[in-house]
Write a protein that holds these residues in place. Sequence first.
Motif, PDB file in Angstrom:
ATOM      1  N   GLU A   1      -6.315   1.341   5.184  1.00  0.00           N
ATOM      2  CA  GLU A   1      -5.384   0.411   4.687  1.00  0.00           C
ATOM      3  C   GLU A   1      -4.675  -0.352   6.080  1.00  0.00           C
ATOM      4  O   GLU A   1      -4.317   0.486   6.720  1.00  0.00           O
ATOM      5  CB  GLU A   1      -4.491   1.086   3.649  1.00  0.00           C
ATOM      6  N   LEU A   2      -4.587  -1.547   5.713  1.00  0.00           N
ATOM      7  CA  LEU A   2      -3.876  -2.511   6.645  1.00  0.00           C
ATOM      8  C   LEU A   2      -2.466  -2.931   6.199  1.00  0.00           C
ATOM      9  O   LEU A   2      -2.376  -3.355   5.077  1.00  0.00           O
ATOM     10  CB  LEU A   2      -4.589  -3.462   7.033  1.00  0.00           C
ATOM     11  N   GLY A   3      -1.432  -2.619   7.063  1.00  0.00           N
ATOM     12  CA  GLY A   3       0.070  -3.053   6.823  1.00  0.00           C
ATOM     13  C   GLY A   3       0.296  -2.137   5.450  1.00  0.00           C
ATOM     14  O   GLY A   3       0.779  -2.839   4.413  1.00  0.00           O
ATOM     15  N   SER A   4       0.072  -0.841   5.869  1.00  0.00           N
ATOM     16  CA  SER A   4       0.610   0.151   4.599  1.00  0.00           C
ATOM     17  C   SER A   4       2.114   0.246   4.064  1.00  0.00           C
ATOM     18  O   SER A   4       2.265   0.696   3.012  1.00  0.00           O
ATOM     19  CB  SER A   4       0.127   1.678   5.002  1.00  0.00           C
ATOM     20  N   GLY A   5       2.824  -0.171   4.893  1.00  0.00           N
ATOM     21  CA  GLY A   5       4.347   0.140   4.617  1.00  0.00           C
ATOM     22  C   GLY A   5       4.749   1.497   4.277  1.00  0.00           C
ATOM     23  O   GLY A   5       4.367   2.369   4.911  1.00  0.00           O
ATOM     24  N   VAL A   6       5.221   1.718   2.900  1.00  0.00           N
ATOM     25  CA  VAL A   6       5.656   2.719   2.448  1.00  0.00           C
ATOM     26  C   VAL A   6       4.475   3.912   1.930  1.00  0.00           C
ATOM     27  O   VAL A   6       4.656   4.826   1.778  1.00  0.00           O
ATOM     28  CB  VAL A   6       6.866   3.108   1.558  1.00  0.00           C
ATOM     29  N   GLY A   7       3.384   3.082   1.819  1.00  0.00           N
ATOM     30  CA  GLY A   7       2.148   4.004   1.554  1.00  0.00           C
ATOM     31  C   GLY A   7       1.919   4.157   0.081  1.00  0.00           C
ATOM     32  O   GLY A   7       0.818   4.742  -0.278  1.00  0.00           O
ATOM     33  N   VAL A   8       2.348   3.109  -0.889  1.00  0.00           N
ATOM     34  CA  VAL A   8       2.233   3.306  -2.406  1.00  0.00           C
ATOM     35  C   VAL A   8       0.573   3.114  -2.697  1.00  0.00           C
ATOM     36  O   VAL A   8       0.257   3.854  -3.562  1.00  0.00           O
ATOM     37  CB  VAL A   8       2.901   2.321  -3.119  1.00  0.00           C
ATOM     38  N   THR A   9      -0.174   2.181  -1.833  1.00  0.00           N
ATOM     39  CA  THR A   9      -1.424   1.908  -2.082  1.00  0.00           C
ATOM     40  C   THR A   9      -2.327   3.162  -1.621  1.00  0.00           C
ATOM     41  O   THR A   9      -3.168   3.675  -2.395  1.00  0.00           O
ATOM     42  CB  THR A   9      -1.992   0.543  -1.731  1.00  0.00           C
ATOM     43  N   GLY A  10      -2.175   3.397  -0.263  1.00  0.00           N
ATOM     44  CA  GLY A  10      -2.719   4.519   0.348  1.00  0.00           C
ATOM     45  C   GLY A  10      -2.692   5.902  -0.456  1.00  0.00           C
ATOM     46  O   GLY A  10      -3.790   6.680  -0.650  1.00  0.00           O
ATOM     47  N   ILE A  11      -1.470   6.154  -0.660  1.00  0.00           N
ATOM     48  CA  ILE A  11      -1.265   7.326  -1.480  1.00  0.00           C
ATOM     49  C   ILE A  11      -2.049   7.452  -2.775  1.00  0.00           C
ATOM     50  O   ILE A  11      -2.419   8.576  -3.444  1.00  0.00           O
ATOM     51  CB  ILE A  11       0.448   7.610  -1.779  1.00  0.00           C
ATOM     52  N   LEU A  12      -1.963   6.512  -3.592  1.00  0.00           N
ATOM     53  CA  LEU A  12      -2.737   6.350  -4.861  1.00  0.00           C
ATOM     54  C   LEU A  12      -4.241   6.429  -4.567  1.00  0.00           C
ATOM     55  O   LEU A  12      -4.906   7.201  -5.283  1.00  0.00           O
ATOM     56  CB  LEU A  12      -2.708   4.977  -5.440  1.00  0.00           C
ATOM     57  N   CYS A  13      -4.700   5.724  -3.542  1.00  0.00           N
ATOM     58  CA  CYS A  13      -6.140   6.026  -3.097  1.00  0.00           C
ATOM     59  C   CYS A  13      -6.581   7.319  -2.959  1.00  0.00           C
ATOM     60  O   CYS A  13      -7.825   7.892  -3.349  1.00  0.00           O
ATOM     61  CB  CYS A  13      -6.524   5.118  -2.065  1.00  0.00           C
ATOM     62  N   SER A  14      -5.693   8.068  -2.336  1.00  0.00           N
ATOM     63  CA  SER A  14      -5.907   9.521  -1.878  1.00  0.00           C
ATOM     64  C   SER A  14      -6.249  10.360  -3.085  1.00  0.00           C
ATOM     65  O   SER A  14      -6.843  11.617  -2.850  1.00  0.00           O
ATOM     66  CB  SER A  14      -4.973  10.041  -1.052  1.00  0.00           C
ATOM     67  N   ARG A  15      -5.748  10.048  -4.204  1.00  0.00           N
ATOM     68  CA  ARG A  15      -6.189  10.909  -5.405  1.00  0.00           C
ATOM     69  C   ARG A  15      -7.637  10.749  -5.856  1.00  0.00           C
ATOM     70  O   ARG A  15      -7.991  11.575  -6.338  1.00  0.00           O
ATOM     71  CB  ARG A  15      -5.253  10.310  -6.584  1.00  0.00           C
ATOM     72  N   PHE A  16      -8.408   9.885  -5.163  1.00  0.00           N
ATOM     73  CA  PHE A  16      -9.863   9.384  -5.589  1.00  0.00           C
ATOM     74  C   PHE A  16     -10.647   9.888  -4.416  1.00  0.00           C
ATOM     75  O   PHE A  16     -11.735  10.039  -4.584  1.00  0.00           O
ATOM     76  CB  PHE A  16     -10.168   8.389  -6.248  1.00  0.00           C
ATOM     77  N   CYS A  17     -10.162   9.174  -3.259  1.00  0.00           N
ATOM     78  CA  CYS A  17     -10.944   9.165  -1.837  1.00  0.00           C
ATOM     79  C   CYS A  17     -10.904  10.547  -1.238  1.00  0.00           C
ATOM     80  O   CYS A  17     -10.084  11.286  -1.298  1.00  0.00           O
ATOM     81  CB  CYS A  17     -10.479   8.088  -1.118  1.00  0.00           C
ATOM     82  N   HIS A  18     -11.896  10.850  -0.321  1.00  0.00           N
ATOM     83  CA  HIS A  18     -11.916  11.886   0.503  1.00  0.00           C
ATOM     84  C   HIS A  18     -11.101  11.704   1.789  1.00  0.00           C
ATOM     85  O   HIS A  18     -10.813  12.780   2.381  1.00  0.00           O
ATOM     86  CB  HIS A  18     -13.286  12.459   0.923  1.00  0.00           C
ATOM     87  N   GLU A  19     -11.001  10.383   2.297  1.00  0.00           N
ATOM     88  CA  GLU A  19     -10.293  10.042   3.348  1.00  0.00           C
ATOM     89  C   GLU A  19      -9.387   8.747   3.253  1.00  0.00           C
ATOM     90  O   GLU A  19     -10.255   7.810   2.803  1.00  0.00           O
ATOM     91  CB  GLU A  19     -11.168  10.164   4.655  1.00  0.00           C
ATOM     92  N   VAL A  20      -8.255   8.884   3.801  1.00  0.00           N
ATOM     93  CA  VAL A  20      -7.445   7.470   3.741  1.00  0.00           C
ATOM     94  C   VAL A  20      -6.660   7.430   5.027  1.00  0.00           C
ATOM     95  O   VAL A  20      -5.808   8.419   5.141  1.00  0.00           O
ATOM     96  CB  VAL A  20      -6.503   7.509   2.419  1.00  0.00           C
TER      97      VAL A  20
END
Length: 238
Positions: free
Chosen positions: A80-99
């Motif tokens: 993720e580019l420009g993750s900020g506080v990480g709300v999108t990346g953290i959501l993704c980590s519930r489904f992805c194997h690597e974020v």
Amino acid sequence: MEREGGGEDDIVCLDGSFFINDDYQLTKFTFGSQVLELFCLHSASTDFDLTGQLVWPGAMLLNDYLSKNAEILRGCSVIELGSGVGVTGILCSRFCHEVVLTDHNEEVLKILNKNIELHTSSENRNCTGLVAKKLEWGSSTQIKQILDEHSGGFDLVLGADICFQQSSIPLLFDTVAQLLHVRRGQCKFILAYVSRAKILDAMVTNEAISHGMQISEVVGTRTIVGNLEGVIYEITLQ
């Protein structure tokens, strides 16, 4: 605070900490069946460069889209580019194997790492494979460092509400191009775009095309977010 010189043209030099607001609040967000809690600000910092301390409308748009289409995330590797506080990346980590979550600002990276720690602690292990990296858009050196650690590249590049400065958009697409080339034809850029100025609308499309990319609006995603029009784009190398 220090003053230099004298007279009417005094220059006031302020310590950088003057601009920093770190009064983060633990906040709950719900996206479909997924409930996240993370630390963020509820109002903008004085410093324009610290916009990543907030959760912006485009992140809500992207997370809503991803929660409804979680199959595109399952088993994937994501940056993720420009993750900020990480709300999108953290959501993704519930489904992805690597974020891999990235941002360029050191103060923002502090809160990003705090939220990663919160979601990978012994009490909250439903998020895995989360890591934060510093990334200045357009920095081939930093991109290379990330790709050296993730030599297979990524399945998805994500960005939410990251197109609000004219000067940064060419650098953004330089970065995306380098990431997409690693897995040409197998990696795509999903951008949650919020329209704030017509000149920015045109720049996003033109930069994608000039970098040899195809940009397509995802049908049914155009909506109003935070009183502005938002849309999901899928962007791939031609």
